[in-house]
Design an enzyme around this catalytic site. Structure first.
Site, PDB file in Angstrom:
ATOM      1  N   CYS A 116      67.988  84.117 -23.132  1.00 41.65           N
ATOM      2  CA  CYS A 116      68.021  83.632 -21.750  1.00 41.65           C
ATOM      3  C   CYS A 116      68.333  84.738 -20.740  1.00 41.65           C
ATOM      4  O   CYS A 116      68.150  84.551 -19.545  1.00 41.65           O
ATOM      5  CB  CYS A 116      69.016  82.481 -21.621  1.00 41.65           C
ATOM      6  SG  CYS A 116      68.480  81.049 -22.574  1.00 41.65           S
ATOM      7  N   HIS A 257      70.203  81.671 -14.081  1.00 41.74           N
ATOM      8  CA  HIS A 257      69.471  81.140 -15.236  1.00 41.74           C
ATOM      9  C   HIS A 257      69.709  79.629 -15.293  1.00 41.74           C
ATOM     10  O   HIS A 257      70.817  79.159 -15.063  1.00 41.74           O
ATOM     11  CB  HIS A 257      69.967  81.816 -16.510  1.00 41.74           C
ATOM     12  CG  HIS A 257      69.455  81.160 -17.740  1.00 41.74           C
ATOM     13  ND1 HIS A 257      68.108  80.974 -17.969  1.00 41.74           N
ATOM     14  CD2 HIS A 257      70.102  80.613 -18.804  1.00 41.74           C
ATOM     15  CE1 HIS A 257      67.957  80.357 -19.127  1.00 41.74           C
ATOM     16  NE2 HIS A 257      69.145  80.109 -19.651  1.00 41.74           N
ATOM     17  N   ASN A 287      65.391  74.217 -19.558  1.00 43.53           N
ATOM     18  CA  ASN A 287      65.677  75.624 -19.820  1.00 43.53           C
ATOM     19  C   ASN A 287      64.422  76.278 -20.404  1.00 43.53           C
ATOM     20  O   ASN A 287      64.043  75.990 -21.537  1.00 43.53           O
ATOM     21  CB  ASN A 287      66.863  75.723 -20.793  1.00 43.53           C
ATOM     22  CG  ASN A 287      67.264  77.167 -21.069  1.00 43.53           C
ATOM     23  OD1 ASN A 287      66.558  78.102 -20.702  1.00 43.53           O
ATOM     24  ND2 ASN A 287      68.400  77.342 -21.720  1.00 43.53           N
TER      25      ASN A 287
HETATM   26  N1  COA Z   1      72.222  62.299 -25.662  1.00 42.69           N
HETATM   27  C1  COA Z   1      73.352  61.611 -25.864  1.00 42.69           C
HETATM   28  N2  COA Z   1      74.441  62.141 -26.419  1.00 42.69           N
HETATM   29  C2  COA Z   1      74.372  63.433 -26.805  1.00 42.69           C
HETATM   30  C3  COA Z   1      73.211  64.201 -26.631  1.00 42.69           C
HETATM   31  C4  COA Z   1      72.107  63.584 -26.039  1.00 42.69           C
HETATM   32  N3  COA Z   1      70.948  64.241 -25.835  1.00 42.69           N
HETATM   33  N4  COA Z   1      73.455  65.443 -27.091  1.00 42.69           N
HETATM   34  C5  COA Z   1      74.705  65.455 -27.537  1.00 42.69           C
HETATM   35  N5  COA Z   1      75.268  64.248 -27.387  1.00 42.69           N
HETATM   36  C6  COA Z   1      76.594  63.795 -27.761  1.00 42.69           C
HETATM   37  C7  COA Z   1      77.232  64.663 -28.810  1.00 42.69           C
HETATM   38  O1  COA Z   1      76.734  64.305 -30.079  1.00 42.69           O
HETATM   39  C8  COA Z   1      78.674  64.357 -28.625  1.00 42.69           C
HETATM   40  O2  COA Z   1      78.959  63.154 -29.310  1.00 42.69           O
HETATM   41  P1  COA Z   1      80.289  63.019 -30.196  1.00 42.69           P
HETATM   42  O3  COA Z   1      81.404  63.249 -29.218  1.00 42.69           O
HETATM   43  O4  COA Z   1      80.164  61.644 -30.707  1.00 42.69           O
HETATM   44  O5  COA Z   1      80.166  64.097 -31.213  1.00 42.69           O
HETATM   45  C9  COA Z   1      78.800  64.071 -27.123  1.00 42.69           C
HETATM   46  O6  COA Z   1      77.453  63.860 -26.654  1.00 42.69           O
HETATM   47  C10 COA Z   1      79.421  65.176 -26.338  1.00 42.69           C
HETATM   48  O7  COA Z   1      78.841  66.399 -26.765  1.00 42.69           O
HETATM   49  P2  COA Z   1      79.193  67.734 -26.059  1.00 42.69           P
HETATM   50  O8  COA Z   1      78.565  68.862 -26.809  1.00 42.69           O
HETATM   51  O9  COA Z   1      80.641  67.795 -25.741  1.00 42.69           O
HETATM   52  O10 COA Z   1      78.410  67.500 -24.698  1.00 42.69           O
HETATM   53  P3  COA Z   1      78.434  68.437 -23.490  1.00 42.69           P
HETATM   54  O11 COA Z   1      78.899  67.711 -22.317  1.00 42.69           O
HETATM   55  O12 COA Z   1      79.045  69.758 -23.821  1.00 42.69           O
HETATM   56  O13 COA Z   1      76.880  68.725 -23.278  1.00 42.69           O
HETATM   57  C11 COA Z   1      75.257  70.395 -23.792  1.00 42.69           C
HETATM   58  C12 COA Z   1      76.083  69.245 -24.328  1.00 42.69           C
HETATM   59  C13 COA Z   1      74.361  70.946 -24.903  1.00 42.69           C
HETATM   60  C14 COA Z   1      74.396  69.903 -22.663  1.00 42.69           C
HETATM   61  C15 COA Z   1      76.211  71.487 -23.291  1.00 42.69           C
HETATM   62  O14 COA Z   1      77.140  71.765 -24.284  1.00 42.69           O
HETATM   63  C16 COA Z   1      75.534  72.746 -22.895  1.00 42.69           C
HETATM   64  O15 COA Z   1      74.835  72.794 -21.917  1.00 42.69           O
HETATM   65  N6  COA Z   1      75.794  73.854 -23.621  1.00 42.69           N
HETATM   66  C17 COA Z   1      75.327  75.159 -23.276  1.00 42.69           C
HETATM   67  C18 COA Z   1      73.839  75.182 -23.265  1.00 42.69           C
HETATM   68  C19 COA Z   1      73.329  76.507 -22.904  1.00 42.69           C
HETATM   69  O16 COA Z   1      73.667  77.030 -21.906  1.00 42.69           O
HETATM   70  N7  COA Z   1      72.457  77.008 -23.775  1.00 42.69           N
HETATM   71  C20 COA Z   1      71.659  78.113 -23.578  1.00 42.69           C
HETATM   72  C21 COA Z   1      72.426  79.318 -23.273  1.00 42.69           C
HETATM   73  S1  COA Z   1      71.412  80.116 -22.270  1.00 42.69           S
END
Ligand code: COA
Length: 333
Positions: A116, A257, A287
């Site tokens: 990224c 980004h 993304n």
């Molecule tokens: N729909 C519904 N629930 C979802 C889901 C979806 N698409 N994806 C994950 N969940 C669930 C998880 O399973 C978790 O459930 P649990 O508590 O029962 O295990 C719950 O939602 C919370 O997950 P969490 O990872 O804490 O969510 P979050 O608020 O952190 O959001 C992301 C998840 C992936 C959106 C976030 O972590 C993120 O953006 N991470 C960085 C991404 C990034 O920048 N990546 C590229 C780098 S450039």
């Protein structure tokens, strides 16, 4: 004899997104998720999918779109740098395929892998080639077909990514107050386990086992990446701003980004920049890895929202870990 000092400035922009739209409803039907969760946790409403064609096709389309807006001809391009983590093949480089597709018969080129942060790393690399005085026209294109490596049974990752390409043309200027003024770039390979694609490389050559174990898809520990991405992108953006004696009022746009709207908001807050001055297109494309920053620049420029002399802070965080920020003074009217 002392040679003239040069800066690299952006003199044209272009982009390509495939027609096929995957909205949040589409994901409601294939994994346990819903529109409300996706929008509130990520800011994404839609993303695009390249159905016929590869990363090089998107990159070539983005460059052809750019060339339509400038008098520069494909044959005049000296260098093509393709930032991507989804090359068409391991080799030859996607840059070779792009060079052929656009008819840039006098160019050399190579691929650059920084996930990224790929566009920022490629921007710095392209700028260094221009600043050397040796090359006059360098294309930097961020192109990623993320749907090719997304696991559509994994709700944690499949909702996040989309396909797109966007290109800039770098040319020299003797006016050192314009163009790429400063960059801060970092890598920290100790982050390798949080975000990666394990299969198919020399560590885990492709086999039935790597396929069965889904090692040819994106793996992400979302929580771990989120934490470091918020801090990494916010800190580096603030650092490049302070290093260049800029206050938030001096900045026309933060160009972040587009991984997660909450990471973008945290970065803008740390810099004291209001929402109207933050470029956003994550809601439309998700993304798109190396294409996020140049596609924002292209869309905002074409919407008439950028003017010559605007101070821009570009910022990214990605797999590796890789991260960085750049200070650009916009050169196009
Ligand atoms: N729909 C519904 N629930 C979802 C889901 C979806 N698409 N994806 C994950 N969940 C669930 C998880 O399973 C978790 O459930 P649990 O508590 O029962 O295990 C719950 O939602 C919370 O997950 P969490 O990872 O804490 O969510 P979050 O608020 O952190 O959001 C992301 C998840 C992936 C959106 C976030 O972590 C993120 O953006 N991470 C960085 C991404 C990034 O920048 N990546 C590229 C780098 S450039």
């Amino acid at each position: 004899m002392q040679s003239t000092k040069l800066n690299a400035q952006i003199t044209a922009v272009g982009m390509y997104v495939p027609d096929k739209v995957l909205d949040n409803k589409y994901f409601e039907e294939i994994v346990e998720t819903n529109d409300e969760w996706i929008v509130s946790r990520t800011g994404i409403k839609e993303r695009r999918k390249m159905e016929n064609g590869a990363t090089s096709d998107m990159a070539a389309n983005a460059i052809l779109d750019l060339l339509k807006t400038t008098s520069v001809k494909a044959e005049e391009i000296d260098v093509i740098i393709v930032a991507t983590v989804t090359p068409d093949m391991f080799f030859p480089a996607t840059a070779c395929l792009v060079q052929d597709k656009i008819g840039a018969k006098n160019a050399w080129g190579f691929d650059l892998s920084a996930a990224c942060s790929g566009f920022l790393f490629a921007l710095q690399t392209g700028a260094a080639l221009i600043e050397s005085g040796r090359y006059k026209k360098v294309i930097v294109v961020g192109s990623d077909k993320m749907t090719a490596i997304s696991d559509y049974t994994d709700r944690n990752t499949c909702i996040l990514f989309g396909d797109a390409a966007s290109a800039i043309l770098l040319e020299p200027t003797e006016d050192l107050s314009y163009g790429l003024i400063d960059t801060l770039l970092y890598t920290d390979g100790s982050g390798k386990d949080a975000l990666n694609m394990k299969g198919g490389g020399s560590l885990n050559p492709s086999s039935h086992e790597t396929v069965d174990n889904k090692m040819h898809y994106i793996y992400q520990d979302g929580k771990a990446v989120f934490k470091v991405a918020v801090k990494g992108m916010a800190d580096i953006s603030y650092e490049v701003m302070k290093k260049n004696n800029l206050e938030s009022d001096d900045i026309a746009y933060l160009v972040p980004h587009q991984a997660n709207l909450r990471i973008i908001d945290a970065t803008a807050n740390r810099m004291g920049i209001e929402k109207e001055k933050v470029m956003i297109n994550i809601h439309k494309y998700g993304n798109t890895t190396a294409a996020t920053i140049p596609s924002c620049l292209t869309e905002y420029y074409r919407a008439g929202k950028l003017k010559k002399g605007d101070n821009l802070i570009l910022a990214a965080f990605g797999a590796g870990y890789t991260w960085g920020a750049a200070y650009v003074k916009w050169s196009l009217d």
